[in-house]
Scaffold this active site. Sequence first.
Site, PDB file in Angstrom:
ATOM      1  N   CYS A 162     -24.854  38.903 -26.409  1.00 26.90           N
ATOM      2  CA  CYS A 162     -25.683  37.877 -25.079  1.00 26.90           C
ATOM      3  C   CYS A 162     -24.930  37.712 -24.285  1.00 26.90           C
ATOM      4  O   CYS A 162     -25.873  37.211 -23.361  1.00 26.90           O
ATOM      5  CB  CYS A 162     -26.222  37.856 -26.124  1.00 26.90           C
ATOM      6  SG  CYS A 162     -26.942  37.761 -27.706  1.00 26.90           S
ATOM      7  N   HIS A 302     -27.306  29.207 -21.480  1.00 32.77           N
ATOM      8  CA  HIS A 302     -27.941  30.279 -22.678  1.00 32.77           C
ATOM      9  C   HIS A 302     -29.578  30.051 -23.549  1.00 32.77           C
ATOM     10  O   HIS A 302     -29.953  30.492 -23.727  1.00 32.77           O
ATOM     11  CB  HIS A 302     -26.965  29.998 -23.860  1.00 32.77           C
ATOM     12  CG  HIS A 302     -27.268  31.303 -23.976  1.00 32.77           C
ATOM     13  ND1 HIS A 302     -26.943  32.875 -24.086  1.00 32.77           N
ATOM     14  CD2 HIS A 302     -26.642  31.820 -25.550  1.00 32.77           C
ATOM     15  CE1 HIS A 302     -27.164  33.302 -24.803  1.00 32.77           C
ATOM     16  NE2 HIS A 302     -26.431  32.717 -25.664  1.00 32.77           N
ATOM     17  N   GLU A 313     -23.790  24.375 -26.423  1.00 32.95           N
ATOM     18  CA  GLU A 313     -24.065  24.420 -24.788  1.00 32.95           C
ATOM     19  C   GLU A 313     -23.594  23.084 -24.794  1.00 32.95           C
ATOM     20  O   GLU A 313     -23.634  22.907 -23.250  1.00 32.95           O
ATOM     21  CB  GLU A 313     -24.788  25.375 -25.069  1.00 32.95           C
ATOM     22  CG  GLU A 313     -25.208  25.247 -23.944  1.00 32.95           C
ATOM     23  CD  GLU A 313     -26.031  26.261 -22.980  1.00 32.95           C
ATOM     24  OE1 GLU A 313     -26.196  27.121 -22.045  1.00 32.95           O
ATOM     25  OE2 GLU A 313     -27.320  26.679 -23.796  1.00 32.95           O
ATOM     26  N   LYS A 334     -35.125  31.346 -22.131  1.00 38.00           N
ATOM     27  CA  LYS A 334     -36.003  31.891 -23.848  1.00 38.00           C
ATOM     28  C   LYS A 334     -37.411  31.528 -23.703  1.00 38.00           C
ATOM     29  O   LYS A 334     -38.109  32.704 -25.290  1.00 38.00           O
ATOM     30  CB  LYS A 334     -34.019  32.592 -23.927  1.00 38.00           C
ATOM     31  CG  LYS A 334     -33.496  33.067 -23.324  1.00 38.00           C
ATOM     32  CD  LYS A 334     -32.148  33.190 -24.603  1.00 38.00           C
ATOM     33  CE  LYS A 334     -30.987  33.748 -23.947  1.00 38.00           C
ATOM     34  NZ  LYS A 334     -30.606  32.876 -23.222  1.00 38.00           N
ATOM     35  N   HIS A 339     -35.277  36.549 -26.267  1.00 37.07           N
ATOM     36  CA  HIS A 339     -34.064  36.601 -26.509  1.00 37.07           C
ATOM     37  C   HIS A 339     -33.191  38.168 -26.139  1.00 37.07           C
ATOM     38  O   HIS A 339     -33.819  38.799 -27.063  1.00 37.07           O
ATOM     39  CB  HIS A 339     -33.052  36.114 -27.213  1.00 37.07           C
ATOM     40  CG  HIS A 339     -31.824  36.270 -27.405  1.00 37.07           C
ATOM     41  ND1 HIS A 339     -30.849  37.110 -26.037  1.00 37.07           N
ATOM     42  CD2 HIS A 339     -30.560  35.401 -27.913  1.00 37.07           C
ATOM     43  CE1 HIS A 339     -29.751  36.713 -26.085  1.00 37.07           C
ATOM     44  NE2 HIS A 339     -29.563  35.772 -27.219  1.00 37.07           N
ATOM     45  N   PHE A 399     -22.306  36.533 -29.884  1.00 36.65           N
ATOM     46  CA  PHE A 399     -21.284  36.820 -30.847  1.00 36.65           C
ATOM     47  C   PHE A 399     -20.410  37.154 -30.563  1.00 36.65           C
ATOM     48  O   PHE A 399     -20.136  38.018 -29.245  1.00 36.65           O
ATOM     49  CB  PHE A 399     -22.473  38.020 -31.777  1.00 36.65           C
ATOM     50  CG  PHE A 399     -23.913  36.701 -32.191  1.00 36.65           C
ATOM     51  CD1 PHE A 399     -23.817  35.577 -32.030  1.00 36.65           C
ATOM     52  CD2 PHE A 399     -24.459  38.034 -33.399  1.00 36.65           C
ATOM     53  CE1 PHE A 399     -25.019  35.052 -33.332  1.00 36.65           C
ATOM     54  CE2 PHE A 399     -25.323  36.797 -34.400  1.00 36.65           C
ATOM     55  CZ  PHE A 399     -26.045  35.770 -33.338  1.00 36.65           C
TER      56      PHE A 399
END
Length: 411
Positions: A162, A302, A313, A334, A339, A399
């Site tokens: 991502c 994010h 975050e 998002k 996403h 990831f």
Amino acid sequence: MTKKIVITGIGASTPIGGTARESWEALLAGESGARSLEHDWVQELQLPVTFAAEAKVRPDSVLDRPVAKRLDPSSQLALVAAKEAFADAGSPEIDPERLGVDFSTGIGGLWTLLDAWDTLRERGPRRVLPMTVPMLMPNAPSAAISMHFEARAYARTVAAACASSTEALVNAYEHLQAGLADVVLAGGSESAIHPLTLAAFSSMQALSRRNDDPATASRPYDVSRDGFVMGEGAAVLVVETEEHALARGAKIYAELAGGGVTADSYHITAPEPEGLGASRAVHMALEAAGATPDEVTHINAHATSTPVGDVAEVRALERVFGERVREIPVSATKAAHGHLLGGTGALEAIFTALAVQERQAPPTINVTEQDPDAPLRISNAPMPLGDEPQLAVSNSFGFGGHNAVIAIRSV
């Protein structure tokens, strides 16, 4: 000498709009792209999650049929967004050997791969299409863009989950600084809303299960958040040196002022809980921009709407900005568009560029009770940023512990 890199064109195909501008307007209006999936396989396979944020305009309805047939949906979306961005930049006349492509995807041609596997099992090897490998390979979107625009400086592909398309933008910035090109088409795409990915992400408890109300399922920073919403789409930015842009009389949206890329080396799916790698990427982006944290006026987070990721975050942002993080307008877009995995960072870069240009931070929808562990300044309506010069950061984490951050400055 550091060159000034600017954004001169934008293009996107997203769950909330068929173009970059349509997507921006829908974002400001608080619209959601999450909808129940109308595919037979949802019920046939008894999927635990029955909704996602599919592209609002199917790319094969935009491209010529012969072109679309030879491309996986991820490449179709990439080409649609790239054509819009290049046209928006004024279709610059440029030596092909000075035009580059920095592109990305998180997963690649998933639909092509799995459809081919079904064909092989059900109909035999002779019925597998000869274009299967060129369609499924992760560099196919980059190659499609390169061939369409005759971009011969280079055509590179990032696969960093991502964080992919934000990392592609950092690469574009560095490649322009290094003089490898004068103009770069940079971005990312993803088309992975498939029963396998829905089942797999659901199995790891990463997806929201609000099947009864998809539009409110993505809830960054809300106490009731329960996972992200799968999205698909593509976003492309035309970036070039300011010298080149001014010489051809191009309009300029904003400056791509710098970027940073780090790795957590912590866990394959979970973020490092204290935000050490993520905060380092923010510092690197600001250092490249010749700026300090005190100059930042907007953050595009994010913020996927997962219970663990959102708070990690916040910890990273607190490391960078201290108590001031409670005052900076933060957008978690998002919540509206879902996403887009490998395509999400480029889309949010477009939104960040438009935010500093228009002096308004887009809203974060669906937050009804903000998590006290995420004491950020968010709003369900656009927030004015003021008339002074703007400097924003846009974060992407993936990831594998991938962290990528860009800094965008108003011009």
